[in-house]
Design an enzyme around this catalytic site. Structure first.
Site, short mmCIF file in Angstrom:
data_model
loop_
_atom_site.label_atom_id
_atom_site.label_comp_id
_atom_site.label_asym_id
_atom_site.label_seq_id
_atom_site.Cartn_x
_atom_site.Cartn_y
_atom_site.Cartn_z
N PHE A 22 12.42 -70.69 -12.70
CA PHE A 22 13.77 -71.23 -12.87
C PHE A 22 13.82 -72.59 -12.17
O PHE A 22 13.30 -72.76 -11.09
CB PHE A 22 14.80 -70.27 -12.27
CG PHE A 22 16.19 -70.54 -12.73
CD1 PHE A 22 16.62 -70.12 -13.98
CD2 PHE A 22 17.08 -71.23 -11.92
CE1 PHE A 22 17.91 -70.37 -14.41
CE2 PHE A 22 18.37 -71.49 -12.34
CZ PHE A 22 18.79 -71.06 -13.59
N GLU A 58 13.32 -63.13 -7.15
CA GLU A 58 12.12 -62.31 -7.32
C GLU A 58 11.01 -62.65 -6.33
O GLU A 58 10.01 -61.93 -6.23
CB GLU A 58 11.59 -62.42 -8.75
CG GLU A 58 12.50 -61.79 -9.79
CD GLU A 58 13.75 -62.59 -10.11
OE1 GLU A 58 14.77 -61.96 -10.47
OE2 GLU A 58 13.73 -63.84 -10.00
N ALA A 80 13.80 -73.42 -6.33
CA ALA A 80 14.92 -74.34 -6.18
C ALA A 80 16.18 -73.62 -6.63
O ALA A 80 16.28 -73.20 -7.78
CB ALA A 80 14.70 -75.61 -6.99
N VAL A 81 17.11 -73.46 -5.70
CA VAL A 81 18.40 -72.84 -6.01
C VAL A 81 19.45 -73.94 -5.87
O VAL A 81 19.58 -74.54 -4.80
CB VAL A 81 18.70 -71.66 -5.05
CG1 VAL A 81 19.97 -70.96 -5.47
CG2 VAL A 81 17.53 -70.68 -4.99
N THR A 86 30.01 -70.98 -9.15
CA THR A 86 30.25 -69.58 -8.79
C THR A 86 29.51 -69.25 -7.50
O THR A 86 28.65 -70.01 -7.04
CB THR A 86 29.76 -68.63 -9.90
OG1 THR A 86 28.32 -68.68 -9.94
CG2 THR A 86 30.33 -69.03 -11.26
N HIS A 88 27.16 -67.31 -7.07
CA HIS A 88 25.78 -66.88 -7.38
C HIS A 88 24.77 -67.54 -6.43
O HIS A 88 23.84 -66.90 -5.95
CB HIS A 88 25.47 -67.23 -8.84
CG HIS A 88 24.15 -66.73 -9.31
ND1 HIS A 88 23.06 -67.56 -9.43
CD2 HIS A 88 23.74 -65.50 -9.67
CE1 HIS A 88 22.03 -66.85 -9.87
NE2 HIS A 88 22.41 -65.60 -10.01
N PHE A 113 8.62 -70.78 3.87
CA PHE A 113 9.83 -70.88 3.06
C PHE A 113 9.96 -72.28 2.46
O PHE A 113 10.46 -73.20 3.10
CB PHE A 113 11.04 -70.55 3.94
CG PHE A 113 12.32 -70.39 3.19
CD1 PHE A 113 12.57 -69.24 2.46
CD2 PHE A 113 13.30 -71.38 3.23
CE1 PHE A 113 13.77 -69.07 1.78
CE2 PHE A 113 14.50 -71.21 2.56
CZ PHE A 113 14.74 -70.07 1.83
#
Length: 155
Positions: A22, A58, A80-81, A86, A88, A113
């Protein structure tokens, strides 16, 4: 006083790099930075295994399974977030961080990390190899330093 710290050079060590698909355009840069850095600092290409997972959420399970094999001296987790409209983002980034920390402590293996938690794509790109350096490379250096440190403590 005696000071013990890890070195940024390593021999005879195996690393598992786990990368999320993602936000792939960003994570691929982190992955390239991590692998290049591992090799530059003494890790042979054959001693690096790359696992791909769907997303940051995951990463902890894949890291746990990789750690259980006892094949690796350290794991480098990359994703990468990016914050959206929202909550989420909060759930994914928080659970990812907590899970990876737990894996490291439970398995007694460094889990570095390299997960970007950014407010925008622009911030993520900056941290994946432009203005703010490459956080994948930084995570690889952290993994090497921790392996070196732990080897000294075990000696």
């Amino acid at each position: 006083m005696r000071t013990i710290e890890g070195q940024l050079a390593i021999r005879d060590a195996r690393f598992c790099v786990i990368s999320a698909r993602f936000n792939e355009a960003i994570v691929d840069r982190l992955t390239d930075g991590a692998i290049t850095t591992l090799q530059r600092l003494g890790v042979e290409a054959g001693e690096i295994h790359l696992l791909r997972v769907p997303g940051a959420f995951e990463l902890p399970l894949a890291a746990q399974r990789a750690a259980r094999t006892r094949q690796y001296d350290a794991i480098v987790a990359l994703a990468a977030v990016i914050r959206g409209a929202t909550p989420h983002f909060d759930y994914v980034s928080g659970q990812c961080a907590a899970g990876l920390s737990r894996v490291s402590l439970d398995a007694d293996i460094p889990v570095s990390f390299g997960v970007l938690t950014c407010d925008s794509i622009e911030q993520a790109l900056e941290r994946a190899g432009t203005k703010a350096g490459n956080k994948g490379a930084d995570a690889a250096m952290t993994a090497i330093e921790m392996v070196s440190l732990l080897r000294q403590l075990d000696a």
